[in-house]
Design an enzyme around this catalytic site. Structure first.
Site, PDB file in Angstrom:
ATOM      1  N   GLY A  69       0.682  -1.323   0.044  1.00 37.30           N
ATOM      2  CA  GLY A  69      -0.037   0.021  -0.152  1.00 37.30           C
ATOM      3  C   GLY A  69       0.896   1.095  -0.047  1.00 37.30           C
ATOM      4  O   GLY A  69       0.618   2.169  -0.742  1.00 37.30           O
ATOM      5  N   THR A  70       2.057   1.196   0.678  1.00 35.42           N
ATOM      6  CA  THR A  70       2.902   2.458   0.757  1.00 35.42           C
ATOM      7  C   THR A  70       3.399   2.669  -0.465  1.00 35.42           C
ATOM      8  O   THR A  70       3.344   3.955  -1.272  1.00 35.42           O
ATOM      9  CB  THR A  70       4.108   2.007   1.853  1.00 35.42           C
ATOM     10  OG1 THR A  70       3.477   1.896   3.008  1.00 35.42           O
ATOM     11  CG2 THR A  70       4.991   3.084   1.656  1.00 35.42           C
ATOM     12  N   GLN A 177      -7.835   1.600   4.909  1.00 30.67           N
ATOM     13  CA  GLN A 177      -8.669   0.936   6.174  1.00 30.67           C
ATOM     14  C   GLN A 177     -10.146   0.700   5.747  1.00 30.67           C
ATOM     15  O   GLN A 177     -10.697  -0.051   6.566  1.00 30.67           O
ATOM     16  CB  GLN A 177      -8.674   2.126   7.073  1.00 30.67           C
ATOM     17  CG  GLN A 177      -7.179   2.419   7.654  1.00 30.67           C
ATOM     18  CD  GLN A 177      -6.939   1.167   8.644  1.00 30.67           C
ATOM     19  OE1 GLN A 177      -7.664   0.295   8.906  1.00 30.67           O
ATOM     20  NE2 GLN A 177      -5.640   0.949   8.594  1.00 30.67           N
ATOM     21  N   SER A 194      -4.136  -1.681   0.173  1.00 25.96           N
ATOM     22  CA  SER A 194      -3.207  -2.340   0.791  1.00 25.96           C
ATOM     23  C   SER A 194      -3.964  -3.687   1.270  1.00 25.96           C
ATOM     24  O   SER A 194      -4.902  -3.721   2.072  1.00 25.96           O
ATOM     25  CB  SER A 194      -2.297  -2.031   1.959  1.00 25.96           C
ATOM     26  OG  SER A 194      -1.464  -2.565   2.618  1.00 25.96           O
ATOM     27  N   ALA A 195      -3.531  -4.822   0.729  1.00 26.40           N
ATOM     28  CA  ALA A 195      -4.081  -6.186   0.833  1.00 26.40           C
ATOM     29  C   ALA A 195      -4.093  -6.485   2.421  1.00 26.40           C
ATOM     30  O   ALA A 195      -5.162  -7.204   2.985  1.00 26.40           O
ATOM     31  CB  ALA A 195      -3.597  -7.173  -0.221  1.00 26.40           C
ATOM     32  N   HIS A 196      -2.967  -6.511   3.159  1.00 22.35           N
ATOM     33  CA  HIS A 196      -2.806  -7.018   4.311  1.00 22.35           C
ATOM     34  C   HIS A 196      -3.890  -6.253   5.391  1.00 22.35           C
ATOM     35  O   HIS A 196      -3.854  -6.898   6.584  1.00 22.35           O
ATOM     36  CB  HIS A 196      -1.493  -7.041   4.839  1.00 22.35           C
ATOM     37  CG  HIS A 196      -0.834  -5.801   5.201  1.00 22.35           C
ATOM     38  ND1 HIS A 196      -0.551  -5.566   6.638  1.00 22.35           N
ATOM     39  CD2 HIS A 196      -0.324  -4.665   4.506  1.00 22.35           C
ATOM     40  CE1 HIS A 196       0.010  -4.449   6.708  1.00 22.35           C
ATOM     41  NE2 HIS A 196       0.053  -3.921   5.766  1.00 22.35           N
ATOM     42  N   CYS A 320       4.156   8.234  24.674  1.00 21.76           N
ATOM     43  CA  CYS A 320       4.847   7.636  25.543  1.00 21.76           C
ATOM     44  C   CYS A 320       5.066   6.349  24.966  1.00 21.76           C
ATOM     45  O   CYS A 320       5.030   5.316  25.649  1.00 21.76           O
ATOM     46  CB  CYS A 320       3.931   7.462  26.841  1.00 21.76           C
ATOM     47  SG  CYS A 320       3.338   8.972  27.399  1.00 21.76           S
TER      48      CYS A 320
END
Lengths: 462, 462
Positions: A69-70, A177, A194-196, A320
């Site tokens: 996807g990136t 998403q 993105s497939a995953h 944090c």
């Protein structure tokens, strides 16, 4: 073990697994070759493209498969910007995009381009009018996610697409998403996914460029995937991606209702079970499986570890964490509390009893972390009176969530109408002190520079 | 079915298959996450990196996994050039590199950089002295394949690396074809490879950047893989790549002897079985599994189809294919015949009887194609006498291999010492007519421009 981090990576859907292992035998050859193994690979590739295009709602020749996807986002943005070079060098993104989009925008800016970041409201949503106002005559491209990855808020893509279309500007939608839940509505121009994220394998993303959109692929040329995704096709992953997209879509209507009910349960009950919690994101226009909340006086990393020990895998946009001292850019843009942040993203098939167990465990876990953090902190030592009797909390060198804990401890000592000044050098304080004020109904007066760190001024209103 | 195209893509090694399917269950989570699924993914990733680094002969922190060999090459070249920007903008490549390297060089050239292509000899090898001579004070990077993908010739990497090292220039080695057989020798600086070439899965390549080499990753930043390979790691493919590299290495010593004997058989027997054949590439310094030859008077695409029909999957660098009218840049750089070109690349495990069957079938297949092509061509019609009684063959509009067939048909009519002029507009003629002259011991006089196409002048010497 309950894995509640589907928004990072969903476990492999059984259909993906089956398609992937099946195509290891059929799909290893080069689909550009003329012999039978190559022709078989080509058939698989063509069928996967058709299935994916149908799910997206585009023509097969508008869709290419990318290694992730990136990469789809990077290639899509670079290609669309280059294709519209003559129009100008202005890029619009929302402030809450995925880092892949923001990093592409950074690279564009570093290369001399102009970038406008459209702000979001407290729910994490952009307004179509803000996008419309950001459009300029030299705008080459606008980008907007279909839904936010950290808080689940659904964006008004169709309306923004309409505003872009009216200005003749292409809109690239990062649908990472949401694509598993349904096609992206509206008249967008480019789409990345993105497939995953939908239960497909890693190693496959997709980039759609509508016919008529000017697009100039960047980087060295390559003949594969219409010149838009260099390198040997990862056919088993591609086949599994397409098959699983079809499969999750078939289950989406029913599963989205079920998950929405489960996340609604978390949204409603966490604030009742855990004191000092802020649930963030839009309560209605949201993805079915994501719910995000922040717990005051808690360190997000410790919370993750404790939840992991009790069997829950969740993620945190809290400042944090060990990996970064910068609070989540999404929570910052929303202006909500980031400390003690927890994102629960349920994979399809999550069982009701696991969510109930999470709700049973969470209060104790948060209480335990608070006790650990709160106990060793001396209160009176760090408090001095000076400057017109205003209380000063010196939290220099103390890391989130200590500054907020200290503030909370002294607020009772401040007379109503009086102020307390918190001196802190942890970046998270800038976000969390105003967020705490909003949660507690106290007035956040503002920030003043100091020799080291900043002074955050709070007025007690009640 | 015999698949003899391992140099394009090798069938999945059983160890790769096993590792891949096993890590579908263990390796789908985000290795950057702190919960147990993430930690497990991180362990798998670290172990794969160590195994791959050991096979390459580098430190684990010098090696990153990329989505493909092509991406490793593109990122490696772009990053090394950018890292050495201050040294200059000159790039050296050999004339017979893989297209991914040449396309990266093209992109560098288009961006204002300088590129030197180092020539090869008739076997396809570069000479270290030619590389040494190409080095300039402004040379930022040199690239050389470890072995050629079309003819199997092994390059003198260690010597070229030494020359580069002496000049302070990093050498990037494209080890795609050889890494399965053994580590690349010599003091190289960067290395790229592709798992599906050694029997690993598609979707995984690797890029090694030695410590101390200046490297500036290009494109939008991304925190994964040391910032050198953007996008979610394809962990199952990475694990399978590392496991299969280890496995093929364990079998390499024995298998290389066996395949070398089989390809030696093809090298020796094809010229005896098929008339008018040229076996190309270095007969000794070569990869074990690759043998390439070209058949005069044959169209490569038809030959591929006929071999496919008889059960053999091979590839061709012949100009006579549907996808391209440009002859293979490798064969052109070597100055050898490209028409009727066949590359046989045997995957590990190839059975002797399949090679024997290939040798049994080939003569008939070639004869059949030649008959088909030769029969319909009228000889006398296209021949006229003019310009001092020199024979002219008008092959305008005729595609390879017809111009060479026509030339061969009329050469007997030319008196010894006389010339024949071939008028042709198929690009392949430029390569194949000189190559035919060399094979037949005739003199290639040269090329003259014509209104359409070119005139190729040949003198009969015997």
């Amino acid at each position: 073990m309950s894995y509640f981090d589907a928004a990072s990576a969903a476990p492999l859907h059984p259909v993906a697994r089956q398609a992937l292992t099946a195509s290891l035998d059929e799909g290893w050859a080069d689909p550009a070759r003329l012999y039978r193994e190559g022709r078989r690979a080509r058939l698989l590739l063509d069928a996967a493209r058709e299935a994916a295009a149908e799910a997206v709602g585009c023509r097969p020749d508008e869709l290419v498969f990318t290694p992730s996807g990136t990469r789809a986002v990077h290639s899509g943005i670079a290609g669309a910007l280059a294709g519209r070079r003559r129009a100008g060098h202005h890029l619009i993104v929302s402030a809450v995009e995925h880092s892949s989009v923001l990093h592409a925008a950074e690279a564009h800016h570093a290369g001399g381009g102009a970038v406008t970041e459209v702000a979001v409201d407290r729910t994490g949503a952009v307004s179509p009018s803000a996008y419309a106002e950001a459009l300029r005559p030299d705008t080459a491209l606008a980008c907007l996610q279909s839904a936010n990855h950290e808080v689940g808020t659904v964006q008004p893509v169709a309306e923004v697409a309409e505003a872009c279309r009216a200005a003749g500007v292409p809109l690239l939608v990062d649908a990472a998403q949401s694509l598993g839940w349904g096609p992206v509505e509206g008249d967008w121009s480019l789409l990345a996914a993105s497939a995953h994220k939908w239960g497909g394998p890693s190693g496959a993303g997709l980039l759609v460029v509508r016919k008529g959109v000017r697009f100039a692929p960047q980087g060295p040329r390559d003949e594969r995937e219409s010149g838009r995704a260099a390198g040997f096709e990862n056919l088993p992953a591609i086949v599994a991606a397409a098959a699983s997209l079809r499969a999750v879509r078939a289950e989406a209507a029913q599963e989205s209702v079920r998950l929405r009910e489960l996340t609604e349960r978390i949204r409603a009950r966490v604030p009742r079970l855990v004191p000092d919690v802020e649930v963030v994101g839009d309560p209605r226009r949201r993805l079915p499986g994501i719910v995000t909340f922040s717990c005051l006086y808690v360190d997000g990393e410790t919370l993750l570890h404790e939840l992991d020990r009790t069997g829950f895998s969740v993620s945190s946009g809290s400042s944090c964490t060990s990996s970064t001292l910068t609070p989540s850019h999404v929570l910052r843009a929303m202006g909500v509390l980031s400390e003690g942040n927890i994102r629960v993203s349920l994979p399809p098939g999550t069982r009701e009893e696991d969510v109930e167990r999470f709700l049973a465990v969470l209060p104790e876990v948060v209480a335990g972390v608070r006790e650990k953090l709160g106990a060793p902190v001396p209160v009176r030592e760090v408090v001095t009176r000076e400057r017109d009797e205003a209380l000063v909390v010196d939290a220099l060198g103390r890391r989130c969530p200590i500054p907020v804990i200290e503030l909370a401890k002294v607020i009772e000592d401040v007379p109503v109408g009086g102020t307390v000044r918190v001196l802190a050098d942890d970046e998270a304080a800038r976000l969390d002190i105003p967020a705490w004020c909003e949660m507690r109904g106290q007035e956040y007066v503002g920030e003043e520079p100091a020799d080291r760190g900043s002074v955050y001024v709070v007025r007690r209103t009640g």
